[in-house]
Design a protein around this motif. Structure first.
Motif, mmCIF file in Angstrom:
data_model
loop_
_atom_site.group_PDB
_atom_site.id
_atom_site.type_symbol
_atom_site.label_atom_id
_atom_site.label_comp_id
_atom_site.label_asym_id
_atom_site.label_seq_id
_atom_site.Cartn_x
_atom_site.Cartn_y
_atom_site.Cartn_z
ATOM 1 N N LYS A 4 0.843 -1.192 0.000
ATOM 2 C CA LYS A 4 0.000 0.000 0.000
ATOM 3 C C LYS A 4 0.883 1.249 0.000
ATOM 4 O O LYS A 4 0.645 2.206 -0.760
ATOM 5 C CB LYS A 4 -0.920 0.010 1.221
ATOM 6 N N LYS A 5 1.926 1.233 0.829
ATOM 7 C CA LYS A 5 2.868 2.356 0.888
ATOM 8 C C LYS A 5 3.585 2.514 -0.447
ATOM 9 O O LYS A 5 3.812 3.637 -0.928
ATOM 10 C CB LYS A 5 3.901 2.135 1.996
ATOM 11 N N ALA A 6 3.967 1.386 -1.052
ATOM 12 C CA ALA A 6 4.695 1.426 -2.320
ATOM 13 C C ALA A 6 3.838 2.015 -3.432
ATOM 14 O O ALA A 6 4.300 2.839 -4.227
ATOM 15 C CB ALA A 6 5.168 0.023 -2.693
ATOM 16 N N ILE A 7 2.581 1.606 -3.497
ATOM 17 C CA ILE A 7 1.673 2.101 -4.531
ATOM 18 C C ILE A 7 1.404 3.587 -4.336
ATOM 19 O O ILE A 7 1.392 4.370 -5.288
ATOM 20 C CB ILE A 7 0.367 1.286 -4.514
ATOM 21 N N GLU A 8 1.213 4.004 -3.091
ATOM 22 C CA GLU A 8 0.964 5.422 -2.794
ATOM 23 C C GLU A 8 2.143 6.298 -3.233
ATOM 24 O O GLU A 8 1.962 7.433 -3.675
ATOM 25 C CB GLU A 8 0.719 5.606 -1.296
ATOM 26 N N ALA A 9 3.364 5.764 -3.102
ATOM 27 C CA ALA A 9 4.562 6.527 -3.452
ATOM 28 C C ALA A 9 4.899 6.444 -4.936
ATOM 29 O O ALA A 9 5.787 7.149 -5.416
ATOM 30 C CB ALA A 9 5.753 6.033 -2.632
ATOM 31 N N GLY A 10 4.198 5.576 -5.672
ATOM 32 C CA GLY A 10 4.498 5.388 -7.088
ATOM 33 C C GLY A 10 5.804 4.647 -7.305
ATOM 34 O O GLY A 10 6.485 4.825 -8.315
ATOM 35 N N ALA A 11 6.172 3.784 -6.348
ATOM 36 C CA ALA A 11 7.431 3.051 -6.419
ATOM 37 C C ALA A 11 7.350 1.889 -7.403
ATOM 38 O O ALA A 11 6.294 1.287 -7.589
ATOM 39 C CB ALA A 11 7.812 2.532 -5.035
ATOM 40 N N VAL A 12 8.489 1.581 -8.021
ATOM 41 C CA VAL A 12 8.566 0.420 -8.908
ATOM 42 C C VAL A 12 9.513 -0.641 -8.347
ATOM 43 O O VAL A 12 9.625 -1.734 -8.896
ATOM 44 C CB VAL A 12 9.023 0.830 -10.327
ATOM 45 N N ALA A 13 10.192 -0.295 -7.253
ATOM 46 C CA ALA A 13 11.101 -1.242 -6.603
ATOM 47 C C ALA A 13 11.226 -0.867 -5.136
ATOM 48 O O ALA A 13 10.836 0.228 -4.718
ATOM 49 C CB ALA A 13 12.467 -1.234 -7.277
ATOM 50 N N MET A 14 11.776 -1.790 -4.365
ATOM 51 C CA MET A 14 11.942 -1.522 -2.934
ATOM 52 C C MET A 14 13.104 -2.313 -2.367
ATOM 53 O O MET A 14 13.513 -3.338 -2.921
ATOM 54 C CB MET A 14 10.661 -1.851 -2.164
ATOM 55 N N VAL A 15 13.625 -1.799 -1.274
ATOM 56 C CA VAL A 15 14.622 -2.505 -0.480
ATOM 57 C C VAL A 15 14.053 -2.650 0.922
ATOM 58 O O VAL A 15 13.644 -1.660 1.535
ATOM 59 C CB VAL A 15 15.966 -1.751 -0.425
#
Length: 232
Positions: A167-178
């Motif tokens: 949910k946090k990733a989608i809100e930030a418009g992220a395409v990757a994460m660590v």
């Protein structure tokens, strides 16, 4: 412990032992940790200057600002010449240093390696007495958009909800994460739960086209990278 009524003030010190003047003429980077602390406390005791007292304090902290930053006000006040006001000043300076290290720079950092990720997250979670799970959200150039705390646990673990992570990733418009979490025990070995969570988040990320690039286990002194170990 009450501070003594009489101290050596800075004007009484020898010219070679005046850190304020040294900072003024040579810059703050020219001063040792003891000299910087001496500026904070301002004066020593009848038997020693503030610099000498500060040298004892930093030596007792294993010459480490990290160790010094963990000392309580009570610990600091055991030194003759360090009363409540000076102890508070030292503690406040240590906290400011920690917060400065935690701030994100104006230029978004780019994650090129596990070491880059460690340098960002170690000041945030490396010294905590309990576990916390964080995620760094990245754009398509692997620049850090945000770093978010997902959960806070106890000494031995923390629960992580995959739905909250994405949910946090989608809100930030992220395409990757660590992913990153700390081990207060200092043990860098991943647990069975750590491995299972990593796999779960990787699989969820594939469905949403959000790639999990790495998962770091962080301690005060070092880190373990799932990617470096070939576990991703």
């Amino acid at each position: 412990m009450e501070e003594e009524n009489t101290h050596f003030s800075i004007k009484d010190w020898s010219l070679s032992d005046r850190p304020r003047e040294k900072l003024l003429h040579k810059g703050s980077s020219s001063l040792s940790e003891a000299e910087l602390i001496a500026i904070l406390i301002g004066s020593g005791t009848r038997k020693m200057s503030a610099v000498e007292l500060s040298r004892i304090i930093i030596k007792d902290a294993q010459n480490s600002l990290v160790v010094l930053g963990k000392k309580s006000l009570k610990d600091l006040m055991t030194y003759k010449g360090i009363g409540e006001a000076k102890a508070i000043t030292i503690a406040a300076a240590m906290e400011l240093g920690k917060r400065r290290a935690m701030e994100m720079p104006i230029e978004l950092p780019k994650i090129k390696s596990s070491e880059d990720a460690f340098k960002i997250m170690q000041p945030v979670i490396g010294e905590l007495p309990h576990e916390e799970f964080w995620v760094m959200l990245l754009d398509n150039s692997h620049k850090v958009l945000e770093k978010r705390n997902i959960s806070i646990g106890g000494i031995t673990g923390t629960l992580v909800d995959a739905r909250v992570v994405f949910k946090k990733a989608i809100e930030a418009g992220a395409v990757a994460m660590v992913l990153a979490h700390n081990h207060p025990s200092g043990n860098l070995k991943p647990s069975t739960q750590d491995k299972a969570l990593t796999l779960k988040l990787m699989e969820a990320g594939k469905l949403l086209d959000i790639k999990v690039l790495d998962h770091l286990i962080i301690t005060q002194q070092g880190f373990y990278s799932f990617a470096d170990q070939g576990l991703l």
